[in-house]
Enzyme design. Structure first.
Site, mmCIF file in Angstrom:
data_model
loop_
_atom_site.group_PDB
_atom_site.id
_atom_site.type_symbol
_atom_site.label_atom_id
_atom_site.label_comp_id
_atom_site.label_asym_id
_atom_site.label_seq_id
_atom_site.Cartn_x
_atom_site.Cartn_y
_atom_site.Cartn_z
ATOM 1 N N HIS A 170 0.866 -1.189 0.000
ATOM 2 C CA HIS A 170 0.000 0.000 0.000
ATOM 3 C C HIS A 170 0.898 1.233 0.000
ATOM 4 O O HIS A 170 0.835 2.063 0.900
ATOM 5 C CB HIS A 170 -0.936 -0.010 1.213
ATOM 6 C CG HIS A 170 -2.063 -0.992 1.055
ATOM 7 N ND1 HIS A 170 -3.156 -0.746 0.269
ATOM 8 C CD2 HIS A 170 -2.241 -2.240 1.557
ATOM 9 C CE1 HIS A 170 -3.981 -1.793 0.304
ATOM 10 N NE2 HIS A 170 -3.447 -2.718 1.066
ATOM 11 N N HIS A 191 0.757 -8.245 -1.545
ATOM 12 C CA HIS A 191 -0.095 -8.416 -2.748
ATOM 13 C C HIS A 191 0.362 -7.619 -3.965
ATOM 14 O O HIS A 191 -0.322 -6.751 -4.469
ATOM 15 C CB HIS A 191 -1.591 -8.229 -2.472
ATOM 16 C CG HIS A 191 -2.037 -6.966 -1.789
ATOM 17 N ND1 HIS A 191 -1.536 -5.722 -2.071
ATOM 18 C CD2 HIS A 191 -2.991 -6.777 -0.856
ATOM 19 C CE1 HIS A 191 -2.158 -4.823 -1.338
ATOM 20 N NE2 HIS A 191 -3.041 -5.443 -0.580
ATOM 21 N N ASN A 194 -0.647 -5.036 -6.604
ATOM 22 C CA ASN A 194 -1.814 -4.230 -6.256
ATOM 23 C C ASN A 194 -1.492 -3.180 -5.194
ATOM 24 O O ASN A 194 -0.752 -3.445 -4.250
ATOM 25 C CB ASN A 194 -2.940 -5.145 -5.758
ATOM 26 C CG ASN A 194 -3.387 -6.119 -6.846
ATOM 27 O OD1 ASN A 194 -3.056 -7.302 -6.808
ATOM 28 N ND2 ASN A 194 -4.083 -5.626 -7.836
ATOM 29 N N ILE A 224 -8.640 -11.575 -10.938
ATOM 30 C CA ILE A 224 -9.312 -10.276 -10.779
ATOM 31 C C ILE A 224 -8.296 -9.208 -10.375
ATOM 32 O O ILE A 224 -8.210 -8.154 -10.992
ATOM 33 C CB ILE A 224 -10.429 -10.372 -9.705
ATOM 34 C CG1 ILE A 224 -11.499 -11.371 -10.160
ATOM 35 C CG2 ILE A 224 -11.037 -8.993 -9.429
ATOM 36 C CD1 ILE A 224 -12.469 -11.785 -9.069
ATOM 37 N N ASP A 248 -5.802 -13.091 0.363
ATOM 38 C CA ASP A 248 -6.324 -11.766 0.732
ATOM 39 C C ASP A 248 -7.844 -11.841 0.883
ATOM 40 O O ASP A 248 -8.552 -10.873 0.635
ATOM 41 C CB ASP A 248 -5.931 -10.736 -0.333
ATOM 42 C CG ASP A 248 -6.138 -9.294 0.127
ATOM 43 O OD1 ASP A 248 -6.258 -9.064 1.339
ATOM 44 O OD2 ASP A 248 -6.188 -8.394 -0.741
ATOM 45 N N ALA A 282 -11.726 -4.798 -2.980
ATOM 46 C CA ALA A 282 -11.638 -4.872 -1.511
ATOM 47 C C ALA A 282 -11.391 -6.319 -1.110
ATOM 48 O O ALA A 282 -12.308 -7.036 -0.730
ATOM 49 C CB ALA A 282 -12.919 -4.341 -0.893
#
Lengths: 348, 348
Positions: A170, A191, A194, A224, A248, A282
């Site tokens: 993040h 992840h 992303n 996805i 996740d 999400a």
């Protein structure tokens, strides 16, 4: 227990037909040189990044629910996982409920507002040791941190001293900030790719750094979060030693479509895709047993490689004795069929 | 001519100390097993993408200037190059001036307005055989085309029949459109990864396709079009068989900073960086002799790899007998010093 003539998949010794004798520990593994086999025996899976499943959510689980969490994961072939938090007040993390031997992956609040994904921006904080005032060090295995945030260096060093893994994520880090963290010894990315700064050919970002340096990267192979071709390309570039499959997954996993929560944010699940109201992905509703099939299909990897990315790599990183089908190792094993469907788990 | 005890760099036979005997053709190459050598002998370079140098511009060159172009390129170690056009009325391309044996790389007008870079949008056209009504087929070696444009399939097939290479570029193609072109047999990308649809993990674009499929890619190793780390990463992913160094250089190359033209667009050169008024990169001022040093520095590649990306790969693609330091090959050779500085060229 004796399993005769199974295809043994060991990340170190490779793939061969043999007979395995075990109780809680693997006592004997013998190659039988048969050409046919009855089932494929792999190391039980490890998921270092999972928020919940079947109505259970790390952020509000009771002790009983954490134990059910474990049982549900066993049904997925996962013998060890890190219940993963989301951004909230640190006090809201139910650490007192955590059963013995379970540890958190703390995802947020030490992340970038620019790459917050499905995390609640109002709770974001600069990285600091305050975390350890609220949650006992022994209950934390891993923390996702954005390396460009003020205080990263100190906090990351503090984690290192405490035996806590720092995973970059993040994050809006530049390539040079990513390099700095890598050179400090923090070589893991949450992840991938992303919610991190994307690859540009003049500013490689954290995606570029993840490819350029020898980072260990989590991937969510649900088709996805990233396209199958991206996962395949990533596998070709990184190889099987530097990838860990994670789900996740959120509490909606294994349940019908509808409205759920991730932390205190509303999540809408439609056709299994979990999104915030504004469309932000999400988490997932991916089950680990599907994740390994997807990964194998996307990448055309060998079973041995699959054992690395689904178990062995995470065991090495988390310091778990496991991830092997070899004498002396705990018999945390899964039997799968030729389509990689889970048939049976042992000692979960 | 005899060169004794030079380090011979051949893309096929590798690197070894030997003696080379040649006039216009290489007659004898013998390994001498010496440990010291006097200079490094490589195949002369090939630049498939160059707009101009030292005041000469493909779009307005006279026959005499094209011949000077050749002489200036010889000073860079380049024995063969494709004078490259920019987007303009096709009639403006000075094909009648082209000396015998020289052929164009036609860059534009068959490109995407979304990825036009420093091309004049008002002249863009859908790909069509009208090109061949204006410029004789025999004067065209290569055409850069955006594969997502209407008419691509027909035009590309027409090029294939005529022996003209199609290079995908200045394109906003999706991964699936790129795959379509690749599967049709069009496996080359112009100045990768510039002016093409970027990599995203859910839509890989033409950048992703270039990495995923076995495309041949041009790169401009000036440290401006892409960062050194990007070039290094690209080299690690693609390997030395699928990269061609190009300069994409413009008429300002080798001249002082100032205002120049690329087609009819004003280009401002400052510290050697060529840009339009709005900041868009407009070709380079990179000289081939620098380009090979940069590439070697960025990628830490072997000399043998360098011979591939600077000569052999382009020779194979363009159907030129060349790119080798081996018996029977034309003696288009360059002697460089250990810092890869050009010392001498032969038979240019």
């Amino acid at each position: 227990m004796i399993l005769e003539d199974v295809l043994i998949v060991d990340p170190v010794d490779g793939e061969y037909v043999g007979t395995v004798e075990f109780d809680e520990v693997i006592h004997r593994v013998v190659e039988t040189n048969k050409s046919n086999y009855k089932g494929i025996l792999m190391p039980g899976f490890v998921d270092p990044h999972i928020h919940g499943i079947r109505g259970i959510d790390t952020m509000r689980a009771t002790k009983e629910e954490f134990e059910m969490f474990q049982e549900y994961e066993a049904l997925e072939g996962v013998w060890y996982f890190l219940p993963t938090t989301v951004t909230a007040r640190l006090e809201a993390i139910p650490h007192a409920e955590l059963p013995e031997g379970m540890k958190f992956h703390i995802e947020g609040p030490f992340i970038s507002p620019k790459r917050k994904g499905a995390h609640n921006e109002s709770y974001l904080l600069p990285p600091s040791d305050k975390l350890f005032e609220v949650i006992p060090v022994g209950k934390i295995a891993m923390v996702t941190v954005a390396p460009e945030l003020e205080g990263f260096d100190e906090f990351a060093k503090s984690c290192l001293e405490k035996g806590i893994i720092v995973s970059l994520g993040h994050s809006d880090a530049t390539f040079s900030q990513a390099r700095h963290a890598y050179e400090m010894g923090f070589k893991r990315i949450t992840h991938f790719p992303n919610a991190i700064s994307p690859l540009h050919h003049r500013e490689l970002g954290l995606v570029g750094a993840g490819l350029y340096f020898d980072f260990m990267v989590e991937v969510i192979p649900d088709g996805i979060h990233a396209s199958p071709e991206f996962i395949e390309l990533l596998f070709r570039i990184k190889g099987s030693d530097r990838i860990q499959i994670v789900t996740d997954s959120i509490s909606a996993t294994g349940l019908v479509d509808g409205k759920y929560y991730l932390g205190d944010l509303e999540v809408f699940v439609e056709d299994g895709k979990a999104k915030l109201k504004d469309g932000t992905i999400a988490g997932s509703t991916l089950r680990y047993s599907e994740a390994i099939r997807n990964f194998a299909k996307f990448t055309k990897c060998s079973l041995r490689d699959l054992a690395k990315v689904s178990s062995y790599n995470a065991c090495l990183e988390l310091g778990l004795k496991g991830g092997r089908v070899a004498e002396g190792y705990p018999a945390k094993l899964v039997l799968v069929d030729p389509e990689l469907k889970l048939v049976k788990t042992f000692n979960f």
